[in-house]
Design a protein around this motif. Structure first.
Motif, mmCIF file in Angstrom:
data_model
loop_
_atom_site.group_PDB
_atom_site.id
_atom_site.type_symbol
_atom_site.label_atom_id
_atom_site.label_comp_id
_atom_site.label_asym_id
_atom_site.label_seq_id
_atom_site.Cartn_x
_atom_site.Cartn_y
_atom_site.Cartn_z
ATOM 1 N N SER A 9 -12.961 -25.280 -35.391
ATOM 2 C CA SER A 9 -12.252 -24.185 -36.060
ATOM 3 C C SER A 9 -13.113 -23.566 -37.147
ATOM 4 O O SER A 9 -13.144 -22.348 -37.336
ATOM 5 N N LYS A 10 -13.843 -24.432 -37.853
ATOM 6 C CA LYS A 10 -14.719 -23.952 -38.920
ATOM 7 C C LYS A 10 -15.782 -23.005 -38.359
ATOM 8 O O LYS A 10 -16.173 -22.027 -38.988
ATOM 9 N N LEU A 11 -16.237 -23.281 -37.127
ATOM 10 C CA LEU A 11 -17.265 -22.441 -36.498
ATOM 11 C C LEU A 11 -16.678 -21.304 -35.655
ATOM 12 O O LEU A 11 -17.420 -20.546 -35.041
ATOM 13 N N GLY A 12 -15.346 -21.231 -35.588
ATOM 14 C CA GLY A 12 -14.714 -20.175 -34.783
ATOM 15 C C GLY A 12 -14.830 -20.440 -33.295
ATOM 16 O O GLY A 12 -14.770 -19.506 -32.479
ATOM 17 N N LEU A 13 -14.983 -21.704 -32.910
ATOM 18 C CA LEU A 13 -15.194 -22.032 -31.491
ATOM 19 C C LEU A 13 -13.957 -22.646 -30.829
ATOM 20 O O LEU A 13 -13.995 -22.986 -29.647
ATOM 21 N N GLU A 14 -12.856 -22.767 -31.603
ATOM 22 C CA GLU A 14 -11.713 -23.508 -31.052
ATOM 23 C C GLU A 14 -11.174 -22.870 -29.757
ATOM 24 O O GLU A 14 -10.700 -23.562 -28.857
ATOM 25 N N LYS A 15 -11.287 -21.532 -29.639
ATOM 26 C CA LYS A 15 -10.725 -20.876 -28.445
ATOM 27 C C LYS A 15 -11.569 -21.145 -27.199
ATOM 28 O O LYS A 15 -11.134 -20.890 -26.072
ATOM 29 N N TYR A 16 -12.791 -21.630 -27.403
ATOM 30 C CA TYR A 16 -13.659 -21.921 -26.255
ATOM 31 C C TYR A 16 -13.602 -23.385 -25.828
ATOM 32 O O TYR A 16 -14.278 -23.769 -24.876
#
Length: 1556
Positions: free
Chosen positions: A15-22
């Protein structure tokens, strides 16, 4: 941390890296290949969410800097903050991440194919790659077998050093010693750091493993503990460079082994030796170590003796050694005083020692079972089904040789496909046909092609292809991708094993220079190559040759289009057969076009270069794609790959896709000795450069000879592009050149390159017969700075352990950015959508296959763009002509209305003034037309880039048009002056006699007024007076027209003897019998041959008939003969004679006899015209016409009756009505042309090519043999007659002529009514006085207001208003009534009149002449088949025609048999045949070199064999009659021609003229 906490930590980190949706595995490779602003501009990282994308973009560029950004860029000034104590208390870890965590996160989010791509590119950077990937849950991790499958490595073990052999293998399949490195939690020594030092010794201490002293390496790890990475040490074969003599795999586990026991268990089971780094050994750690089987041989301890509790720590180590019973050589100690270099050497020696004891090796593939046994997941488990399917196909190969397998399982790409390709090539370059006639041999080749196609149609789907297509046809995209990947991996592995021997033999023969052996081995390599592309090719050929209907194959193009959109390459050009499966490629790309909603603008980019010069690597680095770089196979031809353009760049780049084209290497040094090597490379280069908007020429600086060869090939290809007006952007990339070279050195090198390019351009220009090309800059816009890029070497150090050079990656990235930025500004043409790209590709490929020296073509796109311009140009031309013609009609009336009493000199001044006025008007119209043409070329929605080379032609046409109109206007104004002078002379004579009559009438009134006489007595008195007054009037003197014509003829000759000789002729005796060519018509220096006499006779007959039409058109008018008629006629003959002098050696006698013959019949016709005119203006005849009117006036004067109504009626009848009719006739010509051009028949006159199509179509319907003869032999006469009949037909439809006349009548009547109203008032706007004198003023005013519209005869006015008795106001009132009556009367006359021919003869502006100018063009005919040129305008550099015809149709016969020639010139000029005619002086000359004699003609091959079906059909239908017409024997037409139907003939005509 328990399992739940670990999972939560992972999600928090993602989530911190903005990757949770992947997560999990939703990030695809495709999303990173899109061309958008992010891929161009490297923005600084401003948030943690930017870091993953920075890493991936850099990694896809193979940049070793990808791991460098792990924290948000700080704006603080670090230099000034060294002693800021707050820094030591502030926690800034929220702005930083550990690179290992980043890598784990991205691997967890990436799908299987992106994982492979990341692993491959990390390996190229010489980074370690994940072997065991933790899931954030300590009980789970995966063996990344699938992710590592794509990595292929080359190395040279020391036992192959002498032979210079090497090993190339998929790294997961290589059996290697496997060493693991782990640590106990309390170890303060960085094993990664020391591993790097050991493995990169001599390679500038490259950081293979991330360690704590690297940027971000010291940040606390959140999710990467338990990660096991692997790297490989690979020797180069040089002892003093290699650290280890054999390849070795090194695994490195992150974190404490006690926290990752599963991973540790796996490593100790698969490893030869596990190196454990430690400071001390605690109890629980000792338990873990003692659990290892074969602990003595499996473990090696690396002990760090650190400051502090040294004694206590060493006690625990000693205890552990005793417990484990460790031998002394199974551990090393880093003492406090040891520096890093010393310890690295010690560690390296320890590894070498272990290596010497290795008995068994393992591969990563063989770790699969152990991983499953230990409960680890394996990433490729989900691909079992596809693995089995690929294995099933591979099992089908078995022990068979690849050529044998291919012939059975992939039969369509075998010999028949190659034979078909060869036949198609031979169609373009016919070889000696032996005893065959060209057209028969052409049919024979067609029949052979049909037989082969039928054979190909009969092939049934093989088992291997059935399995392949079945697995590709799944709706599950992931399964399809896995299947293709497994196929690639297995086939690549198979090829590496099978081809190595062949390649070694090939290299051996290359050193021996045995050309025959080289050719045989090269063919063997081709036949023994097998890859996914061969299966894809077979799939394409299945579709290409499958007979219709075959529904189960219809989905194949859609399937291939999906693959293209998914980033798979499509084979564009089959390099093995040198052919394109056009139906397949077309339907695939059209399916793609549909799938993207018909938004498929393409920007095409190609890289050309020598084999193994790094061009594929360059493309891969620039765009992150995967063109094969080294698969061990021999792949040829060209492949295309589609990259989507992001929405943020679409408008800037004017593209929806960037298409990359990768080709086989040019000028292979091994194959250069083979026959046709240059030609093959030249064809390939021309083809791909022709398809591309941007061409990158990749030059490796190591081999100047090869570089020179490539420069010649590319310079030649670019020259050919110039010839077809394609203007690609070109960049030269110099590899292995550092950018830091001294400026002077760099400039010197680039100037040297330009010198070489200039030299190559001159060589190519000589081959293409383009003497105007002197330098490369004549071929292409080339800037020595902007079009050259220096790129440093790919590797940083000595391979195979060298990483990719960061300078290489950065230079390539900068080049890509510049390239796309440049394309935003410099895209010179409207981008092609897929349909246009395909059309261009088809035509380009056909052109490439034809003879090298004749590279020029007009495909349907070019033809369509050219035709569109011709259409609008014709419209502009008519607007120009119409504007000047309208001015001319007004000017003529104005001149005729000028004061008739003025002197001749004044009239000349008026004419000169008008000439000056029209000259300015013409210049103005010329400028308007030039502006329109410039604007047309600026618009990019009409494919004007395709017709750029015709730009000059059309501008020249405008100049020529302006010049022609200027000359025509000068002649016409001179004619008006001549007409005015002649009219004045005629009127002066008539006025003289009218004055006598009018004087006598007034005397008679005076004599009779005192007597009371009856009407009968008055008439008798009048008759008596009339007879006496007209008794002495004589006829007008007739001019000696024949002497005048002869006089003009004499003036055309400067030779005094000729002038004297012409004085002995009398034109009335000449031109009665047909003109015949005589021997003295030829120059005495040449040997006269029968064909010369026949040709010259035919041309003379043609000009005589053309001149006859000209003369008859002149005499149809009611005007008098003018000297200018003869001058125009002689000018027309001189134009023809100029053509004769160019083509024949004619004697002066020919010119004299021909001109005398034409002038003979012309003078007789002009004499008839003159006599007719004289009879019309004969004074006695004219007075007799007016006698009744004079009698009426005499009676009115005698009886003093009011004459207002009568005089008004007479004035309208004798003065106004003729002027109105003249006005209508003068306007009618322009109106008829406008009507034709806007009617339903307008298309027939829209362009020359459409006119040709339409006239030929009508001939086919008409079925009149003589019309065909006229069309072929007397084309100009045919066109004029055709246009005339078309005009008559159009005007007869729906009362068109009546409507046009009535329209002009309405206009002029309105002008008359307005003029009447204005003329009735004086200058002060007050009504004129109501007296008789005011009538003269009123008429004068009317003339003034109508000066540019109508010319009222002064004589008619004087006669009509002779001694009028009425006053002004009643006369004006009566005049208005009479004008209305005249209008009604004329309308009735128009409605009743059906004589269109008479109207056309009367009108001064002939619509047939204007339309003729529009469609006839330059009038030149093909030198072989006499087909007329269709090029736009009259001033063009090249003549061309859409359809050529069998030469016998124009009378050509074989010298020996006297049979009509059936060969088409479009066939002959690409054959080895020769021709002989007047131009060659009877000598035989190769058809291929026809431009030696006819440089102005371009004769391309027929677009299809059906293109000329129309004329083949006509020759067959009228063969005997044409033979009779030309006094020859019928042609031997091929049997296939006899099967052509009328419907097929018409279809061929449509296709040839691109009629939809």
């Amino acid at each position: 941390m328990d399992t739940e906490e670990a999972s939560q930590a992972l999600l928090s980190f993602l989530s911190k890296l903005g990757l949770e949706k992947y997560y999990p595995n939703r990030l695809s490779r495709q999303s990173l290949l899109e061309i958008n602003t992010n891929s161009l501009n490297e923005k600084p990282v401003s948030s943690l969410e930017d870091i993953p994308w920075y890493f991936l973009r850099k990694l896809f560029k193979i940049s070793t800097k990808c791991r460098s950004c792990t924290q948000i860029t700080s704006n603080q000034k670090e230099n000034n903050d060294d002693f800021d104590l707050n820094l030591y208390t502030t926690n800034d870890s929220d702005n930083k991440i550990n690179p290992l965590d980043l890598i784990v996160a991205l691997f967890l989010c990436a799908d299987s194919f992106l994982q492979q791509e990341m692993s491959l590119k990390m390996s190229m950077c010489q980074f370690s790659v994940p072997l065991l990937l933790p899931h954030g849950n300590k009980s789970q991790c995966s063996l990344m077998l699938w992710a590592l499958r794509d990595i292929v490595k080359e190395w040279r073990p020391h036992d192959l050093s002498e032979s210079r052999g090497f090993v190339e293998d998929n790294i997961v399949q290589a059996d290697l010693p496997f060493y693991s490195f782990v640590r106990l939690k309390n170890c303060s020594l960085s094993k990664s750091h020391f591993l790097n030092q050991v493995l990169s010794r001599g390679q500038q201490n490259h950081n293979i493993f991330i360690h704590r002293d690297m940027k971000g390496g010291g940040v606390r790890r959140e999710i990467s503990n338990g990660l096991v990475e692997v790297c490989w040490y690979l020797p180069c074969g040089t002892e003093n460079l290699d650290i280890f003599p054999e390849p070795v795999a090194f695994a490195n586990m992150r974190g404490d082994i006690c926290e990752s026991l599963q991973q540790f268990s796996f490593l100790r089971r698969v490893s030869n030796v596990t190196f454990v780094f430690l400071d001390k050994v605690e109890e629980n750690e000792l338990k873990v170590l003692t659990s290892v089987k074969d602990v003595k041989s499996k473990l090696f301890l690396v002990v760090n003796q650190k400051d502090g509790n040294v004694k206590e720590d060493m006690v625990s180590v000693k205890k552990a050694l005793e417990t484990l019973d460790f031998p002394k050589d199974s551990f090393i100690v880093k003492k406090t005083g040891d520096n890093a270099a010393e310890f690295s050497k010690k560690l390296s020696e320890a590894i070498k020692t272990c290596l010497s004891h290795v008995k068994a090796t393992t591969s990563i593939v063989n770790m699969f079972d152990k991983a499953v046994e230990l409960g680890l997941s394996v990433d490729e488990n989900k691909t079992d089904q596809q693995n089995k399917a690929a294995k099933e196909i591979m099992d089908g190969i078995g022990v068979r040789l690849i050529p044998q397998y291919k012939s059975q399982q992939l039969p369509l790409q075998g010999d028949n496909w190659k034979k078909l390709s060869d036949l198609e090539k031979e169609e373009c370059r016919p070889k000696k046909s032996g005893d065959w006639k060209l057209e028969e041999y052409k049919i024979y080749r067609q029949d052979k092609k049909q037989i082969i196609r039928k054979e190909l149609n009969t092939y049934k789907l093989s088992k291997g292809m059935e399995t392949f297509i079945s697995n590709l046809s799944t709706n599950d995209k992931e399964k399809r991708d896995f299947f293709l990947k497994w196929m690639k991996l297995k086939l690549d592995s198979h090829s590496r094993k099978k081809l190595s021997d062949l390649r070694n033999k090939f290299k051996e023969q290359c050193t021996k220079k045995d050309v025959k052996q080289i050719a045989e081995l090269d063919q063997a390599l081709v036949e023994s190559s097998l890859g996914v592309e061969h299966y894809m090719r077979e799939m394409g050929l299945i579709y290409e040759f499958v007979p219709e209907p075959h529904h189960e194959r219809y989905h194949l193009p859609s399937l291939a289009a999906e693959l293209l959109l998914d980033g798979y390459p499509l084979e564009l050009l089959d390099g093995d057969a040198s052919n394109i499966p056009q139906r397949w490629v077309t339907d695939v790309l059209m399916e793609l076009h549909k799938k993207v909603g018909e938004k498929s603008r393409l920007l095409v980019l190609t890289v050309l270069g020598v084999q193994s010069s790094g061009k594929s690597t360059l493309l891969n680095t620039m765009f992150g794609v995967q063109f094969p770089v080294s698969s061990g196979r021999c792949t040829r031809g060209a492949y295309m790959l589609f990259l989507k353009v992001g929405d943020d760049l679409k408008s800037d780049l004017k593209s929806d896709f960037i298409v990359l084209i990768d080709t086989e290497g040019l000028k292979s040094p091994d194959l250069a000795q083979l026959e046709e090597s240059y030609e093959h490379d030249n064809q390939l280069a021309t083809f791909v450069i022709g398809l591309s908007d941007v061409t990158i020429v990749n030059i490796s600086m190591e081999n100047s000879t090869e570089m020179k060869d490539v420069l010649q090939i590319t310079a030649h290809a670019f020259l050919r592009m110039k010839l077809i007006d394609k203007k690609p952007i070109c960049h030269f990339v110099h590899q292995n050149v550092a950018e830091v070279s001294a400026d002077s050195k760099r400039l010197r090198e680039r100037k040297h390159l330009l010198d070489q390019l200039n030299e190559m351009a001159q060589i190519a220009a000589e081959m293409e017969k383009q003497p105007s090309i002197k330098a490369f800059t004549d071929v292409l816009d080339y800037d020595i700075e902007k079009n050259n890029w220096n790129i440093p070497g790919l590797w940083y150090g000595t391979p195979p352990m060298a990483p990719v050079n960061t300078g290489y990656s950065e230079a390539v990235a900068e080049f890509k950015k510049h390239l796309l930025e440049t394309m935003k500004d410099e895209r010179r043409s409207e981008p092609s959508q897929i349909p246009e790209f395909l059309e261009w590709m088809t035509s380009l490929w056909k052109a490439v296959k034809y003879e090298n020296s004749i590279f020029s073509f007009r495909n349907s796109l070019v033809a369509h763009a050219y035709d569109n311009l011709c259409k609008v140009f014709s419209d502009w031309e008519w607007e120009f002509r119409k504007e000047i013609l309208s001015w001319q009609t007004e000017a003529e009336v104005e001149i005729l209305n000028a004061d008739t009493e003025s002197e001749m000199e004044t009239s000349k001044d008026i004419i000169e003034s008008k000439k000056s006025e029209v000259s300015k008007k013409i210049m103005n119209e010329q400028q308007k037309m030039e502006d329109k043409l410039s604007d047309y070329y600026k618009k990019k929605d009409r494919r004007v880039n395709l017709i750029e080379k015709y730009n000059v032609d059309f501008f020249n046409n405008i100049k020529s048009l302006a010049k022609e109109i200027q000359q025509s206007m000068n002649i016409k104004l001179d004619c008006v002056l001549e007409r005015k002078v002649n009219t004045k002379k005629s009127q002066d004579i008539q006025r003289k006699y009218r004055d006598v009559i009018e004087d006598q009438v007034m005397k008679l009134v005076s004599v009779c007024k005192d007597s009371k006489l009856s009407d009968e007595q008055l008439i008798q008195e009048f008759e008596k007076m009339w007879n006496e007054a007209t008794a002495d009037i004589s006829d007008l003197k007739e001019r000696d027209i024949m002497e005048d014509v002869l006089s003009k003829l004499r003036k055309r000759f400067s030779n005094r003897n000729v002038i004297e000789e012409l004085g002995n002729f009398d034109l009335k005796d000449i031109g009665h019998v047909p003109f015949k060519i005589k021997s003295d018509h030829f120059d005495s220096s040449i040997k006269i041959q029968s064909f010369m006499v026949n040709d010259l006779q035919s041309l003379a007959d043609s000009v005589i008939e053309s001149c006859r039409h000209f003369v008859l058109d002149k005499v149809k008018t009611n005007e008098d003969y003018r000297d200018s008629f003869t001058m125009e006629l002689l000018e027309k003959i001189d134009q023809f004679l100029q053509q004769c002098y160019e083509n024949y050696k004619t004697h002066m006698n020919f010119e004299i006899d021909l001109k005398l013959h034409i002038c003979g019949f012309a003078s007789r016709e002009f004499l008839k015209m003159h006599r007719k005119f004289l009879s019309g203006i004969n004074p006695k005849t004219q007075l007799e016409k007016d006698k009744k009117q004079y009698l009426s006036d005499f009676l009115d004067l005698y009886k003093q009756r009011d004459q207002s109504q009568k005089k008004a009626n007479d004035f309208v009848k004798f003065c106004v009505k003729p002027a109105v009719e003249d006005y209508i006739n003068r306007s009618l010509g322009i109106d008829i042309v406008d009507e034709i051009l806007t009617s339903s028949h307008s298309a027939e006159f829209s362009s020359r090519s459409y006119f040709q199509y339409n006239s030929q179509r009508e001939l086919l319907k008409k079925k009149d043999f003589q019309s065909f003869v006229k069309y072929i032999s007397r084309y100009e006469i045919f066109v004029k007659d055709w246009i005339y009949q078309h005009i008559v037909q159009t005007l007869s439809e729906e009362k068109t002529l009546y409507k046009l006349k009535n329209k002009n009548l309405e206009i002029i009547v309105q002008k008359l009514e307005a003029a009447t109203e204005q003329a009735s008032k004086g200058e002060d706007c007050v009504l004129l006085p109501d007296n008789t004198e005011s009538i003269t003023k009123f008429i004068s005013n009317m003339r003034k207001y109508l000066i540019k519209d109508i010319s009222i005869s002064v004589e008619a006015e004087k006669t009509t208003l002779f001694h009028i008795q009425s006053t002004c106001h009643p006369f004006i009132h009566s005049l208005k009534i009479s004008i209305e009556e005249m209008k009604a009367q004329l309308q009735e006359e128009f409605s009743k009149s059906e004589n269109i021919t008479e109207t056309l003869n009367k009108i001064p502006i002939k619509p047939q002449d204007e339309l003729f100018k529009r469609v006839f063009g330059c009038g030149k005919q093909c030198p072989f088949c006499k087909v007329p040129c269709e090029a736009g305008g009259k001033e063009h550099q090249k003549h061309h025609a859409a359809v050529h015809r069998p030469q016998g149709l124009s009378g050509s016969t074989y010298t020996d048999s006297k049979k009509l020639v059936e060969t088409l010139c479009t066939t002959a000029v690409y054959s080895d045949s020769a021709f002989s005619n007047r131009d060659t002086k009877g000598e035989w000359h190769p058809y291929k070199e026809y431009r030696t004699y006819y440089p102005d003609w371009h004769i391309p091959p027929d677009r299809t064999i059906e293109s000329s079906d129309y004329w083949k059909y006509i020759l067959v239908k009228y063969n005997d009659r044409f033979a009779e017409e030309y006094k020859a024997k019928p042609a031997d037409v091929p049997e296939a021609w006899k099967r052509i139907t009328k419907k097929q003939a018409l279809k061929g005509l449509k296709d040839a003229f691109n009629i939809k």
